[in-house]
Design a protein around this motif. Sequence first.
Motif, mmCIF file in Angstrom:
data_model
loop_
_atom_site.group_PDB
_atom_site.id
_atom_site.type_symbol
_atom_site.label_atom_id
_atom_site.label_comp_id
_atom_site.label_asym_id
_atom_site.label_seq_id
_atom_site.Cartn_x
_atom_site.Cartn_y
_atom_site.Cartn_z
ATOM 1 N N GLU A 22 -18.885 33.146 -14.944
ATOM 2 C CA GLU A 22 -18.470 32.153 -13.951
ATOM 3 C C GLU A 22 -19.547 31.995 -12.887
ATOM 4 O O GLU A 22 -19.806 30.894 -12.409
ATOM 5 C CB GLU A 22 -17.143 32.582 -13.326
ATOM 6 N N THR A 23 -20.160 33.092 -12.491
ATOM 7 C CA THR A 23 -21.342 33.062 -11.632
ATOM 8 C C THR A 23 -22.326 34.097 -12.161
ATOM 9 O O THR A 23 -21.958 34.976 -12.935
ATOM 10 C CB THR A 23 -20.993 33.400 -10.163
ATOM 11 N N LEU A 24 -23.592 33.994 -11.740
ATOM 12 C CA LEU A 24 -24.614 34.947 -12.141
ATOM 13 C C LEU A 24 -25.063 35.737 -10.922
ATOM 14 O O LEU A 24 -25.171 35.189 -9.824
ATOM 15 C CB LEU A 24 -25.818 34.221 -12.747
ATOM 16 N N ASP A 25 -25.326 37.024 -11.116
ATOM 17 C CA ASP A 25 -25.887 37.816 -10.037
ATOM 18 C C ASP A 25 -27.280 37.290 -9.702
ATOM 19 O O ASP A 25 -27.902 36.562 -10.491
ATOM 20 C CB ASP A 25 -25.963 39.292 -10.448
ATOM 21 N N GLU A 26 -27.795 37.672 -8.529
ATOM 22 C CA GLU A 26 -29.060 37.123 -8.047
ATOM 23 C C GLU A 26 -30.217 37.406 -8.994
ATOM 24 O O GLU A 26 -31.099 36.556 -9.173
ATOM 25 C CB GLU A 26 -29.380 37.708 -6.665
ATOM 26 N N ARG A 80 -29.788 44.929 -6.354
ATOM 27 C CA ARG A 80 -29.078 45.851 -5.456
ATOM 28 C C ARG A 80 -28.246 46.840 -6.265
ATOM 29 O O ARG A 80 -28.183 48.022 -5.944
ATOM 30 C CB ARG A 80 -28.178 45.064 -4.495
ATOM 31 N N LEU A 81 -27.596 46.351 -7.326
ATOM 32 C CA LEU A 81 -26.720 47.175 -8.145
ATOM 33 C C LEU A 81 -26.996 46.917 -9.618
ATOM 34 O O LEU A 81 -27.417 45.820 -10.001
ATOM 35 C CB LEU A 81 -25.248 46.854 -7.859
ATOM 36 N N TYR A 82 -26.751 47.931 -10.442
ATOM 37 C CA TYR A 82 -26.868 47.743 -11.891
ATOM 38 C C TYR A 82 -25.578 48.164 -12.587
ATOM 39 O O TYR A 82 -24.668 48.720 -11.965
ATOM 40 C CB TYR A 82 -28.075 48.500 -12.451
ATOM 41 N N GLN A 83 -25.518 47.887 -13.880
ATOM 42 C CA GLN A 83 -24.307 48.140 -14.656
ATOM 43 C C GLN A 83 -24.406 49.471 -15.389
ATOM 44 O O GLN A 83 -25.323 49.679 -16.181
ATOM 45 C CB GLN A 83 -24.100 47.005 -15.670
ATOM 46 N N LYS A 84 -23.445 50.344 -15.146
ATOM 47 C CA LYS A 84 -23.403 51.627 -15.851
ATOM 48 C C LYS A 84 -22.605 51.531 -17.142
ATOM 49 O O LYS A 84 -22.931 52.166 -18.140
ATOM 50 C CB LYS A 84 -22.795 52.697 -14.939
ATOM 51 N N ALA A 85 -21.537 50.737 -17.109
ATOM 52 C CA ALA A 85 -20.671 50.613 -18.289
ATOM 53 C C ALA A 85 -20.217 49.169 -18.441
ATOM 54 O O ALA A 85 -19.962 48.472 -17.451
ATOM 55 C CB ALA A 85 -19.455 51.530 -18.155
#
Length: 346
Positions: A141-145, A168-173
């Motif tokens: 629906e939206t994309l991170d920066e 700023r943040l990443y995906q762990k799972a």
Amino acid sequence: MSGIQYPSLKEGAAIGVTAPSSGVEGNLHHLLERARERLNASGFQVRYGDTAWTQNKAKSAPAAKRAQEFNAMIQDAGVDLIIPPWGGELLIEMVEQVEWDNLPCKWVLGYSDLSVLLLAITLKTGIATAHGSNLVDLRGETLDETTAMWRSVLSAGAGTSVVQHSSRLYQKAWQFDHPNVFNLTEPTFWRTMMPDGAPAVGGQVRFQGRLLGGCIDVIRHLIGTPYGDVKRFTDAFIPGEQVLWYLENCELNTADVRRSLVQMKLAGWFENCSGLLFGRSPANRPVENYTIEDVFRDLAQELGLPVVYDIDCGHVPPQITFINGAYAEVEVDVEAGRGTVTQHFS
């Protein structure tokens, strides 16, 4: 001025979706439909090839069909860029059937197994290619920066520059029903191993060079083939310039990463190299206490170069859009763990 050719993404561009590696199984076809809806709503036109919808025996179709569809789509004047649905396993089967003498200057965007094709295109032709999001990553629906920068990067054009910053943040799972595709929960922190094998402890680390890279699991198999001739590329397209490698590991344990890097070194891939960037990895399993930090320490000492790791690249999203062939300046604030990549399309 280098001999690199840079495509440019235009408003209302037609995106061709073909699967030179894996296609999408029937129970996941909704991912393709959602991606088309989102991209069409953003002003693009999405055209799917047959291979995007099929998957069997670790590939979307036999190599000849994958190559035929890719050749037809990239040569089609009505298609402006190629974004495959995702990576896979056996793209290398179709590389020798690409019509290398008839490749127009168009973007191809993707990662994972797609990096075999991306790197081969740039090495053989001097046409810049884009290592970044696959098509299904663009269905949110939206994309991170960080992910959203793919459009700005591909729209920049020759003679321009574009700046990207660490996330700023990443995906762990994975959370597969997440409305924005990625479930970003963990603080991003870029780490640096200095040429003496010691971790950097403060200040700024800077280096620059022509970007080349991809998924180490698969691009290593181009070594010794006509599609992995780094020396020919540097002599023909960027004479006298240094290479800045970005790499990421999908499935290899640390010993296999080490073997792969030594093979690259012995093949001359790291000659005239200014530094190396490594993406976060879901793998990197230690072997007898040999950790990935040990791998990076050994590499930094052997090459006498800085190694920056845990960057935004590869199978632990989000990821920066890296352009094979672009001149890049990398700057890392060691204490803050923040990074900046400035790419010049010159």
